[in-house]
Enzyme design. Structure first.
Site, PDB file in Angstrom:
ATOM      1  N   LYS A 288     -12.218   7.724  -1.686  1.00  0.00           N
ATOM      2  CA  LYS A 288     -11.409   6.870  -1.105  1.00  0.00           C
ATOM      3  C   LYS A 288     -11.701   5.486  -1.965  1.00  0.00           C
ATOM      4  CE  LYS A 288     -10.306   4.687   3.216  1.00  0.00           C
ATOM      5  NZ  LYS A 288     -10.566   4.477   4.758  1.00  0.00           N
TER       6      LYS A 288
ATOM      7  N   GLU B 284      -3.508  -9.188   3.110  1.00  0.00           N
ATOM      8  CA  GLU B 284      -3.196  -9.352   4.455  1.00  0.00           C
ATOM      9  C   GLU B 284      -4.466  -9.179   5.589  1.00  0.00           C
ATOM     10  OE1 GLU B 284      -2.018  -5.145   5.084  1.00  0.00           O
ATOM     11  OE2 GLU B 284      -1.960  -6.740   3.382  1.00  0.00           O
TER      12      GLU B 284
ATOM     13  N   CYS C   5       0.991  -1.378  -0.088  1.00  0.00           N
ATOM     14  CA  CYS C   5       0.077   0.084  -0.184  1.00  0.00           C
ATOM     15  C   CYS C   5       0.758   1.114  -0.094  1.00  0.00           C
ATOM     16  CB  CYS C   5      -0.903  -0.078   0.972  1.00  0.00           C
ATOM     17  SG  CYS C   5      -2.328   1.088   1.009  1.00  0.00           S
TER      18      CYS C   5
ATOM     19  N   SER D 140      -8.028  -0.097   0.497  1.00  0.00           N
ATOM     20  CA  SER D 140      -8.139   1.373   1.534  1.00  0.00           C
ATOM     21  C   SER D 140      -7.202   2.007   1.271  1.00  0.00           C
ATOM     22  CB  SER D 140      -8.338   0.550   2.863  1.00  0.00           C
ATOM     23  OG  SER D 140      -8.693   1.643   3.997  1.00  0.00           O
TER      24      SER D 140
ATOM     25  N   HIS E 126      -4.482  -4.770   0.126  1.00  0.00           N
ATOM     26  CA  HIS E 126      -4.255  -5.297   1.640  1.00  0.00           C
ATOM     27  C   HIS E 126      -4.814  -6.758   1.523  1.00  0.00           C
ATOM     28  CE1 HIS E 126      -2.788  -1.797   3.637  1.00  0.00           C
ATOM     29  NE2 HIS E 126      -3.614  -1.114   2.913  1.00  0.00           N
TER      30      HIS E 126
ATOM     31  N   ARG F 159     -15.605   2.987  12.332  1.00  0.00           N
ATOM     32  CA  ARG F 159     -14.975   3.972  13.343  1.00  0.00           C
ATOM     33  C   ARG F 159     -15.055   5.414  12.716  1.00  0.00           C
ATOM     34  NH1 ARG F 159      -8.898   3.693  11.604  1.00  0.00           N
ATOM     35  NH2 ARG F 159      -9.996   4.783   9.841  1.00  0.00           N
TER      36      ARG F 159
END
Length: 307
Positions: free
Chosen positions: A163, A239, A142, A194, A237, A251
């Protein structure tokens, strides 16, 4: 074979609950095996979560792996207990005389800044340069992928209008299906993203040392390879655990920030129905292929011969 991790690392107990075979340095010292040495420069805010995500994937291999964690002296983590950092992390200055079979450099929440404005930019450039003589293969993720491409090859990043957030369909680029990094991959595969910035294929194609080896019509360039696999730059990502995007979405929503529901992530696009996990097998293949074909099969038995 098991993972050899620092004594009392929180990930050990978390992964044992998932029936993943790990053991600590004390037990590993009794075995007469030359393990692969992997160092992780963890730039993510919640260190323990990222450690566990990466260790989980590194465990999916028959190879014995010794994992070390690196931190930057020029950056202080605000979201991880200082006791944890002191117990498990070493400054770059402490590790720079050592050599490693593989290295993973994670993303970081500094996309809104120009690279030169990141407070640890000078030090991380030293790390990037160090990898080329002290690591067999480096896996940039990333923000680190964008930063590495910029530092080594002058590839710029660009802000996105909104985003890039969700799970997106990817394909291997024409001519690269036989690369070992893709062994076992399906024709289409899914990857979480992300990020607020992107790199563009046109800039990469102008650099003959770089090869775009996978991409997405929805999220753009995914993986770039350089130096015959000694460097991989990965924009997504793989992972991430099943609930990472959910945690991030809730959040930001609860803070009143502008955030869309992550694309292609929740069942029927309904946050109350939970995520539909479609990237786990790809993630395991990606990391095990990298370890096997670009680290284990390329690194010298005498680790001091890495150059």
């Amino acid at each position: 074979m098991p993972l050899n991790l620092p004594d009392k690392l929180p990930a050990i107990e978390l992964l044992k609950e998932e029936n993943i075979f790990v053991f600590d340095h004390s037990r590993a010292s009794a075995q007469d095996i030359r393990p692969l040495r992997i160092v992780i420069l963890n730039l993510m805010p919640i260190k323990i979560t990222t450690e566990t995500d990466l260790v989980r994937l590194l465990s999916n291999s028959p190879l014995q792996i010794e994992v070390s964690f690196m931190k930057l002296k020029s950056h202080t983590s605000k979201n991880t207990p200082i006791e944890h950092m002191k117990a498990f992390y070493h400054d770059f200055d402490e590790l720079k005389e050592e050599k490693f079979d593989g290295m993973i450099i994670t993303g970081a929440p500094v996309e809104h800044l120009d690279f030169e404005d990141v407070n640890y930019w000078e030090e991380i450039q030293s790390v990037f340069d160090w990898t080329r003589t002290h690591v067999t293969s480096t896996f940039y993720i990333c923000w680190a992928a964008q930063a590495g491409l910029y530092h080594h090859y002058g590839v710029p990043k660009y802000p996105l209008e909104k985003k890039k957030f969700g799970i997106f369909r990817h394909e291997v680029c024409s001519g690269f299906h036989q690369l070992p990094i893709f062994r076992g991959f399906d024709d289409e595969f899914y990857v979480p993203h992300s990020r607020h910035t992107e790199i563009r294929r046109a800039d990469i194609d102008r650099c003959p040392e770089l090869q775009v080896i996978s991409e997405s019509k929805e999220s753009g360039v995914h993986m770039v390879m350089a130096r015959g696999g000694r460097e991989f730059f990965v924009t997504g990502h793989s992972e991430y655990s099943p609930y990472t995007l959910d945690t991030e979405y809730r959040r930001d929503r609860d803070k009143g920030l502008e955030i869309d529901v992550p694309e292609n992530y929740y069942r029927h696009d309904d946050p109350e129905q939970g995520p539909l996990v479609r990237w786990r097998s790809t993630a395991n293949l990606l990391f095990s292929n990298w370890l096997n074909y670009y680290v284990y099969q390329e690194t010298p038995y005498d680790i001091n011969e890495i150059k």
